[in-house]
Write an enzyme that holds these catalytic residues in place. Structure first.
Site, mmCIF file in Angstrom:
data_model
loop_
_atom_site.group_PDB
_atom_site.id
_atom_site.type_symbol
_atom_site.label_atom_id
_atom_site.label_comp_id
_atom_site.label_asym_id
_atom_site.label_seq_id
_atom_site.Cartn_x
_atom_site.Cartn_y
_atom_site.Cartn_z
ATOM 1 N N GLU A 40 1.271 -1.164 -0.254
ATOM 2 C CA GLU A 40 -0.443 -0.455 -0.123
ATOM 3 C C GLU A 40 0.871 1.702 0.364
ATOM 4 O O GLU A 40 -0.053 2.230 -0.381
ATOM 5 C CB GLU A 40 -0.872 -0.155 1.089
ATOM 6 C CG GLU A 40 -2.154 -0.973 0.612
ATOM 7 C CD GLU A 40 -2.909 -1.165 1.661
ATOM 8 O OE1 GLU A 40 -2.847 -0.093 2.484
ATOM 9 O OE2 GLU A 40 -4.686 -1.316 1.626
ATOM 10 N N HIS A 78 9.603 -26.578 0.523
ATOM 11 C CA HIS A 78 8.916 -26.764 1.009
ATOM 12 C C HIS A 78 8.132 -26.930 -1.166
ATOM 13 O O HIS A 78 7.048 -27.341 -1.010
ATOM 14 C CB HIS A 78 8.632 -27.811 1.051
ATOM 15 C CG HIS A 78 9.911 -28.925 1.834
ATOM 16 N ND1 HIS A 78 10.960 -29.540 1.242
ATOM 17 C CD2 HIS A 78 10.247 -28.333 3.332
ATOM 18 C CE1 HIS A 78 11.737 -29.649 2.903
ATOM 19 N NE2 HIS A 78 11.344 -28.954 3.879
ATOM 20 N N LYS A 120 -12.964 1.210 -1.919
ATOM 21 C CA LYS A 120 -13.707 1.734 -0.865
ATOM 22 C C LYS A 120 -15.310 1.614 -0.959
ATOM 23 O O LYS A 120 -16.442 1.584 -1.397
ATOM 24 C CB LYS A 120 -12.639 2.013 -0.502
ATOM 25 C CG LYS A 120 -11.952 1.232 1.257
ATOM 26 C CD LYS A 120 -11.653 1.626 2.133
ATOM 27 C CE LYS A 120 -11.336 1.498 3.601
ATOM 28 N NZ LYS A 120 -10.452 2.096 4.503
HETATM 29 O O1 PA5 Z 1 -4.050 0.796 6.499
HETATM 30 C C1 PA5 Z 1 -4.180 1.153 5.565
HETATM 31 O O2 PA5 Z 1 -4.396 2.640 5.801
HETATM 32 C C2 PA5 Z 1 -5.582 0.632 5.009
HETATM 33 O O3 PA5 Z 1 -4.875 -1.163 5.651
HETATM 34 C C3 PA5 Z 1 -6.782 0.930 6.031
HETATM 35 O O4 PA5 Z 1 -6.368 0.348 7.703
HETATM 36 C C4 PA5 Z 1 -8.048 -0.222 6.518
HETATM 37 O O5 PA5 Z 1 -8.192 0.259 4.575
HETATM 38 C C5 PA5 Z 1 -9.058 -0.090 7.364
HETATM 39 O O6 PA5 Z 1 -9.169 1.521 7.494
HETATM 40 P P1 PA5 Z 1 -10.073 1.632 8.342
HETATM 41 O O7 PA5 Z 1 -8.858 1.675 9.432
HETATM 42 O O8 PA5 Z 1 -10.560 3.218 8.397
HETATM 43 O O9 PA5 Z 1 -11.329 0.542 8.353
#
Ligand code: PA5
Length: 460
Positions: free
Chosen positions: A294, A323, A436
């Site tokens: 990300e 393995h 999202k």
């Molecule tokens: O790292 C990130 O920003 C994302 O993986 C969020 O943690 C994930 O989408 C969950 O978002 P939220 O904490 O707003 O529910």
């Protein structure tokens, strides 16, 4: 104590085509790296920079509040159920798996020192949720719902189901079974928490999900399960101080960031494998994969150029995946860099009995499983070098709270530094937001009607 060994990325070890002239590169990039480190440290307190995670090691108030709540609720619940997705779940999962006794949830209460069992729900699979609801006695369960935005469809659906069940089983008393971790002011979960009177913890401003493990997001579940969060945070703080060193020769996060950057941009190694040789560290790989993917997978750089960059992170577990994946890493395309994590000393020792002495497996008798897993790691490393495959090794002396703080924080800083080398925004995630938003549209959220119509057309 954490050590870093980068011998096996050197050109003299894996060849010019695959390796780096490390000293030369460190010298070439020393000024760039120094500037990046000072810049990150000087920007960290500025709003909107998303660098507040660099201050989490110093947040004594959070540690105190979390410990107070954990102490207050100790003995009240048999189960803690954490609801959250991505960054709201993976850090807690990684540290719990590392620090709690193996098979924690299956142990009787006295073997858990009467701390609760802990479950992380990080998906919306109906069979899994129904299965968990069948298993848990909600009268003895504390639900920790974690979402920074307060609106993630998966987390909020899980929460709506749990809230409804808790309320019908417990009546008004249900409120004491919920603790919410979310933004201090905004978001639907904050609004609901205020209205319903839930106990809440704050995800600080400018801390993104994947950098939030040392905020209440990770600390609360860990403290509830009896993990020493002070040691963990001390590890973070000490690592932060060490990584403030602007000289690349003395900064392991900067070294590994530069190595990965050059491996990708100069040597075509754009696949990064995280491979701990410890089952207890297996979710560190999941956490790292999210952190790396990300943070570094981006369409545009900071100058607005379309770049579509980002090394692909993969998870592996030693010795299990010898393995499964090592055949590919040794003989497939030479486009990867492997990150080993080694544990010098395991908590326990296990001897292989001296039986079957006169058979082909007799040589194993009398040795320990400890020496076997470490021999496997050494063997894999040497084999990779034989095939001219670059690899680095991060070693910790033991799996404990202090070292987990050090390890995860070092990987966070490494990510921030390589993001700067790529000249991208490490801390946004437009690609995640896009999916999202499409989910909101498909599920009929108000304000997403236009998007819903467009999606329906595309899908038909
Ligand atoms: O790292 C990130 O920003 C994302 O993986 C969020 O943690 C994930 O989408 C969950 O978002 P939220 O904490 O707003 O529910």
């Amino acid at each position: 104590m954490l050590e870093f060994d980068a011998q096996n990325v050197k050109a003299e070890i894996v060849g010019e085509e695959n390796g780096l002239n490390l000293e030369e590169e460190f010298n070439n990039y020393n000024d760039t790296i120094a500037k990046i480190i000072s810049d990150l440290n000087s920007r960290k307190d500025k709003p909107g920079q998303w660098l507040q995670w660099m201050n989490l090691g110093y947040s004594e108030e959070t540690v105190w509040l979390v410990k107070e709540y954990a102490a207050m609720t100790q003995g009240m619940f048999e189960n803690v159920l954490v609801l959250g997705l991505g960054g709201s779940a993976l850090g807690g999962m990684a540290v719990c798996e590392a620090l709690l006794k193996p098979y924690w949830n299956m142990l009787p209460a006295e073997k858990r020192n009467n701390y609760p069992r802990i479950f992380f729900l990080d998906n919306v699979d109906p069979d899994e949720i129904n299965g968990l609801l069948d298993l848990l006695d909600l009268k003895k369960t504390l639900v920790n719902v974690i979402t920074k935005s307060g609106s993630t469809a998966e987390t909020m659906s899980q929460f709506m189901i749990l809230k409804d069940r808790l309320e019908s089983e417990l009546g008004d008393n249900y409120v004491r079974h919920i603790v919410a971790t979310t933004d201090k002011n905004v978001g639907i979960l904050r609004q609901i928490s205020n209205e319903e009177g839930y106990k809440t913890f704050v995800i600080p401003d400018d801390v993104g999900g994947r950098f939030s493990v040392f905020s209440a997001v990770g600390l609360l579940p860990l403290a509830l399960a009896g993990i020493d969060i002070e040691d963990l945070v001390q590890g973070v703080k000490d690592m932060d101080l060490a990584l403030k060193n602007t000289d690349i020769h003395h900064n392991i996060a900067a070294q590994n960031a530069l190595i990965h950057y050059l491996m990708d941009t100069k040597k075509g190694k754009n696949i990064v494998v995280m491979m701990p040789y410890s089952s207890r560290l297996k979710y560190v790989s999941d956490w790292f994969v999210q952190l790396w993917a990300e943070s570094l997978g981006k369409e545009y750089d900071n100058s607005g150029n379309k770049v579509n960059i980002g090394p692909t992170p993969l998870k592996a577990l030693g010795a299990t995946d010898q393995h499964s994946q090592i055949q590919l890493y040794n003989e497939g395309p030479n486009n990867k860099i492997i990150n080993f994590i080694r544990v010098k000393e395991f908590d326990t020792t296990l001897e292989i009995p001296k039986i079957f002495e006169f058979t082909g497996v007799g040589y194993l008798g009398g040795k320990t499983v400890n020496s076997l897993i470490n021999a496997e790691a050494d063997a894999t490393k040497v084999a990779l070098v034989d095939y001219k495959r670059p690899n680095v090794t991060i070693s910790i002396d033991k799996v404990n709270a202090y070292n987990m703080g050090q390890l995860l924080y070092m990987l966070e800083v490494q990510t921030a530094i390589i993001g700067e080398l790529y000249n991208i925004n490490t801390f946004n995630q437009p690609g995640v937001e896009q999916a999202k938003n499409y989910t909101y549209a498909l599920m009929g959220r108000a304000g997403y009607e236009e998007s819903a119509a467009m999606l329906k057309e595309k899908m038909s």
